[in-house]
Design an enzyme around this catalytic site. Structure first.
Site, PDB file in Angstrom:
ATOM      1  N   THR A 190       0.859  -1.183   0.000  1.00  0.00           N
ATOM      2  CA  THR A 190       0.000   0.000   0.000  1.00  0.00           C
ATOM      3  C   THR A 190       0.893   1.230   0.000  1.00  0.00           C
ATOM      4  O   THR A 190       1.987   1.212   0.584  1.00  0.00           O
ATOM      5  CB  THR A 190      -0.927   0.054   1.231  1.00  0.00           C
ATOM      6  OG1 THR A 190      -0.138   0.150   2.418  1.00  0.00           O
ATOM      7  CG2 THR A 190      -1.833  -1.165   1.314  1.00  0.00           C
ATOM      8  N   HIS A 204       5.327  -0.245   6.987  1.00  0.00           N
ATOM      9  CA  HIS A 204       4.563   0.788   7.694  1.00  0.00           C
ATOM     10  C   HIS A 204       4.678   0.508   9.193  1.00  0.00           C
ATOM     11  O   HIS A 204       4.449  -0.607   9.652  1.00  0.00           O
ATOM     12  CB  HIS A 204       3.090   0.768   7.282  1.00  0.00           C
ATOM     13  CG  HIS A 204       2.866   1.159   5.856  1.00  0.00           C
ATOM     14  ND1 HIS A 204       3.049   2.434   5.408  1.00  0.00           N
ATOM     15  CD2 HIS A 204       2.455   0.427   4.781  1.00  0.00           C
ATOM     16  CE1 HIS A 204       2.769   2.495   4.110  1.00  0.00           C
ATOM     17  NE2 HIS A 204       2.414   1.277   3.707  1.00  0.00           N
ATOM     18  N   GLU A 240      -9.348 -27.099  29.793  1.00  0.00           N
ATOM     19  CA  GLU A 240      -8.247 -27.421  30.721  1.00  0.00           C
ATOM     20  C   GLU A 240      -8.147 -26.387  31.841  1.00  0.00           C
ATOM     21  O   GLU A 240      -7.059 -26.127  32.363  1.00  0.00           O
ATOM     22  CB  GLU A 240      -6.907 -27.506  29.966  1.00  0.00           C
ATOM     23  CG  GLU A 240      -6.782 -28.700  29.072  1.00  0.00           C
ATOM     24  CD  GLU A 240      -6.194 -29.909  29.767  1.00  0.00           C
ATOM     25  OE1 GLU A 240      -5.544 -29.758  30.800  1.00  0.00           O
ATOM     26  OE2 GLU A 240      -6.411 -31.017  29.252  1.00  0.00           O
ATOM     27  N   THR A 272     -10.317 -22.581  32.792  1.00  0.00           N
ATOM     28  CA  THR A 272     -10.390 -21.249  32.195  1.00  0.00           C
ATOM     29  C   THR A 272      -9.216 -20.386  32.646  1.00  0.00           C
ATOM     30  O   THR A 272      -8.512 -20.718  33.607  1.00  0.00           O
ATOM     31  CB  THR A 272     -11.695 -20.544  32.599  1.00  0.00           C
ATOM     32  OG1 THR A 272     -11.675 -20.326  34.025  1.00  0.00           O
ATOM     33  CG2 THR A 272     -12.916 -21.366  32.218  1.00  0.00           C
ATOM     34  N   GLN A 292      -9.424 -17.722  34.210  1.00  0.00           N
ATOM     35  CA  GLN A 292      -9.696 -17.292  35.585  1.00  0.00           C
ATOM     36  C   GLN A 292      -9.258 -18.364  36.594  1.00  0.00           C
ATOM     37  O   GLN A 292      -8.720 -18.043  37.664  1.00  0.00           O
ATOM     38  CB  GLN A 292     -11.201 -16.998  35.744  1.00  0.00           C
ATOM     39  CG  GLN A 292     -11.657 -15.726  35.051  1.00  0.00           C
ATOM     40  CD  GLN A 292     -11.664 -15.832  33.534  1.00  0.00           C
ATOM     41  OE1 GLN A 292     -11.892 -16.919  32.974  1.00  0.00           O
ATOM     42  NE2 GLN A 292     -11.400 -14.724  32.852  1.00  0.00           N
TER      43      GLN A 292
END
Length: 421
Positions: free
Chosen positions: A308, A316, A401, A403, A405
């Site tokens: 681009t 960029h 397995e 979370t 938390q």
């Protein structure tokens, strides 16, 4: 085939399965800690990396579309020695350490985490046997897995009990010299399937309540043959990602299990399940690293090709910085996985580091997949591009397995002992 390696891990050198990192690593240890490969680890890394890129990557998109269970790949992985890798040699396995198993899991996860989950589901079911089963049970059930390409399943989670394992309702009642199990398990991987080249049924690790008044000390682990009367699998669940792995509900109605299929002692099931996580969480985390690495590589290659404003988008700064963050995520996650694996191989309890690895690698996978879509731009949202699948596949790492938390809870509970007031 994977070489049978001696398990002397404390001073064993390591190396990244990432090509770029390998260029900076030394192949020989120059001190007590090294990130260089030894000969055995180099062979394991090369085998699993080549298998993932040649066998899994080309099939991943079609498996995701059809949601077909990847039996053909699993058979090839079994033949190559890439399944049941932490099963001891006396039960027919290669007896690899956690570090080597982590290298394999990362490479499989790079190929497709749905396939990696299908393969690693065996490891999860096997882990309670590895840490607590009798020699006879190990010989019978672990030996079976190494002899022929079968799958086993870990039956703990229930529709109303996920992270709160103590809330499970499945019961096992002693009747003479047998146990009778009743209940429902959810999100069980690869359930009630048979290899097309084998008449052997698979089996489950089932956690059930044997003493309702004893809390977690009233839970017991069992090995249950999948073709036992009274076991009814539900429909395959259609998940957001990792769609070629097979998960479904399974109902146990008056399922009779012999006394010899009790793992360890009655009442030790919760302890077995938690010890199993010390083996499996680093390997799940390694799969997440594989996804994070795949996202980094795909995004970096695309950013060099896409132009681009007269230059490749990698030039960029906005895009270059995103890729830099992705690289840091993958490397840091891999380092935590190796630390948790190294601690386990050194004979120490690794729950603290296993939860750290699982927490950070899960986040790295989700962030790298999301950032990768951003690098691709609008086309990254399209199913023809790999980032869309990686994005969907990544989220489950923050859920199964334990979370994220739960991982934070485990970590926080270790801190007072490490830093007493």
């Amino acid at each position: 085939m994977i070489p049978r390696v001696a398990l002397q891990r404390v001073s064993r050198p390591l190396a990244s399965s990432c090509n770029a990192a390998r260029n900076y690593a030394t192949s020989s240890a120059s001190g007590p800690v090294s990130f260089g490969l030894n000969d055995d680890q180099r062979a394991i890394d090369d085998l699993s990396r080549t298998f993932a890129r040649e066998k899994i990557v080309p099939a991943a998109a079609e498996l995701d579309r059809t949601m077909e269970y990847p039996w053909a790949i699993l058979k090839e992985a079994h033949a190559a020695g890439l399944m049941n890798t932490h099963v001891a040699e006396e039960y027919g396995g290669p007896g690899l350490g956690m570090v080597e198993c982590s290298i394999i899991s990362e490479n499989l996860g790079f190929g497709c985490t749905g396939v990696q989950t299908a393969i690693e589901a065996n490891g999860l079911a096997e882990a309670p046997l590895i840490v607590g089963a009798s020699h006879e049970l190990k010989m019978k059930y672990l030996g079976r897995m190494t002899e022929t390409p079968l799958v086993a399943s870990y039956a703990v989670t229930e529709p109303g009990a996920g992270s709160d394992v103590a809330a499970i309702k499945t019961k096992a009642v002693k009747e003479g010299d047998k146990w009778v199990i009743n209940g429902t398990k959810m999100w069980m991987c690869s359930t009630n399937r048979r290899s097309t080249n084998s008449g052997h049924a698979n089996w489950f690790f089932v956690l059930a309540v044997t003493d309702p008044s004893a809390g977690v000390k009233g839970l017991t682990g069992f090995v249950v043959e999948a073709d036992t009367p009274g076991i009814t699998p539900g429909r395959k669940e259609i998940n957001m990602g990792q769609r070629c792995s097979d998960t479904r509900m399974v109902t146990f109605q008056d399922v009779v299990v012999p006394q010899e299929n009790v793992i360890g002692a009655v009442g030790e099931g919760f302890k077995l399940a938690m010890k199993a996580f010390d083996i499996t969480r680093p390997l799940v985390a390694a799969g997440a690293v594989g996804l994070a690495q795949r996202a980094l590589e795909e995004a970096t290659k695309y950013a060099q090709e896409r132009k681009t404003m007269g230059k490749a988008i990698i030039d960029h700064q906005g895009v270059g910085f995103m890729l830099a963050d992705m690289a840091v995520n993958a490397e840091a996650a891999r380092a935590l996985v190796w630390k948790s694996a190294w601690v386990k191989d050194a004979g120490q309890r690794n729950s603290y580091y296993a939860s750290m690895a699982k927490l950070y690698a899960s986040r790295a996978a989700v962030e790298n997949a999301s950032t990768g879509v951003q690098v691709f731009g609008g086309i990254g949202f399209n199913t023809e591009m790999p980032m869309e699948k990686l994005f969907r596949d990544s989220k489950i790492f923050e859920l199964y397995e334990g979370t994220s938390q739960i991982q934070r809870l485990v970590i926080s509970r270790h801190l007072p002992g490490l830093y007493p007031a």
